[in-house]
Design an enzyme around this catalytic site. Structure first.
Site, PDB file in Angstrom:
ATOM      1  N   LYS A  66       0.794  -1.239   0.000  1.00 15.34           N
ATOM      2  CA  LYS A  66       0.000   0.000   0.000  1.00 15.34           C
ATOM      3  C   LYS A  66       0.828   1.293   0.000  1.00 15.34           C
ATOM      4  O   LYS A  66       0.369   2.313  -0.488  1.00 15.34           O
ATOM      5  CB  LYS A  66      -0.957   0.027   1.201  1.00 15.34           C
ATOM      6  N   ASP A 102      -9.839   3.057   2.189  1.00 16.09           N
ATOM      7  CA  ASP A 102      -9.887   2.398   3.507  1.00 16.09           C
ATOM      8  C   ASP A 102     -10.512   3.305   4.563  1.00 16.09           C
ATOM      9  O   ASP A 102     -11.294   2.857   5.402  1.00 16.09           O
ATOM     10  CB  ASP A 102      -8.473   2.010   3.965  1.00 16.09           C
TER      11      ASP A 102
END
Ligand code: ATR
Length: 274
Positions: A66, A102
């Site tokens: 990420k 997220d």
């Protein structure tokens, strides 16, 4: 012609994202298929090049890529940049842009479960990759105070400097107090452990875990005796819902996606945890 989407990470064999997105594509009559691609860290640059070469339309990014993946993208959305992590890539005519959904997943998980964050005192356990998006969501949601406890104190300090949360040493976890407690470490993943004792958990009205295998972690099983719990699939679901919107511009069938991942995780529990 079918368009291709997928997830890159390592490991990805137990990812729930394929079932979640494929059910949505099917329901919405979108000719697309979503696969899981295991990509090692040393192959990440080549994998991103492959997204361009194969004209893959959209990609989910998971552990451990990420942060590193940001180096290889042409554009990074402002919020993803601020969080310092990308979990979604959109291929806009060959230009790869990174987003972070997220944090929206975290906020929506609270909202859809009827939990108000505004003016609340929140304790976060863990200061790893997942914790950043949680912290950002809580700030956006108007939490009054955010305490971060982490085994490695420097990482909590890093979040203190970056986001203005209050870093706390791991040894003080026993005196943690507040309205909401969020478990973001890997403790309890495929094991029956909780990073925090029941007498601590019992002080909070709401507990959320980001681990979803098992779906009811030891942390959540202790917490549900004392208050409301939100399991790890809720954040996963809503980050996926936002991804789907970014890729297609279409509202996905949330309930179907939810059903699909809960069924899948039940099967995984049987397969892996027995
Ligand atoms: P992720 O992206 O899933 O957050 P990560 O960045 O490796 O993964 O972070 C894992 C988190 O779990 C960290 O907060 C880690 O604590 P450290 O920073 O001290 O490593 C925490 N963690 C993992 N195993 C732990 C354990 N046995 N006890 C306490 N914390 C643990």
């Amino acid at each position: 012609m079918y368009e291709v989407y997928g997830i890159i990470g390592d490991p990805v064999d137990h990812s729930l994202s394929p079932v979640m997105h494929n059910v949505a594509f099917r329901e919405k009559n979108i000719k697309a298929v979503y696969g899981a691609f295991r990509v090692s860290s040393s192959d990440l640059a080549k994998a991103v090049e492959g997204i361009r070469a194969l004209n893959i339309k959209g990609v989910s990014v998971t552990i451990p890529h990420k942060e590193k993946v940001m180096e290889y993208l042409e554009e990074i959305d402002e919020i993803a940049y601020e969080i310092g992590a990308v979990n979604t890539i959109v291929n806009e005519n060959g230009v790869l842009k990174g987003y972070n959904t997220d944090w929206i997943g975290v906020l929506k998980a609270f909202k859809e479960n009827g939990v108000e964050i505004q003016d609340k005192k929140v304790v976060i356990i863990g200061a790893g990759g997942a914790s950043k998006a949680v912290v950002y969501a809580l700030i956006k949601g108007g939490a009054e105070k955010i305490f971060v406890y982490n085994r490695t104190f420097e990482k909590a300090k890093f979040l203190e400097k970056k986001f203005g949360v209050i870093a706390k040493p791991w040894e003080e976890l026993n005196s943690a107090n507040g309205d909401i407690i969020i478990q973001t470490t890997s403790v309890g993943l495929k094991s029956w452990e909780s990073p925090v004792e029941e007498r601590v958990i019992s002080r909070f009205k709401v507990a959320m875990d980001i681990v979803y295998l098992p779906l009811e972690t030891k942390f959540l099983s202790l917490a549900k005796k004392h208050g409301k719990i939100i399991d790890g699939l809720q954040m996963l679901l809503y980050q996926g819902v936002e991804q789907f919107k970014l890729w297609t511009g279409i509202e996905p069938p949330v309930k179907l996606m939810e059903k699909a991942i809960y069924e899948k995780v039940k099967n995984l529990e049987k397969e892996i945890l027995k």
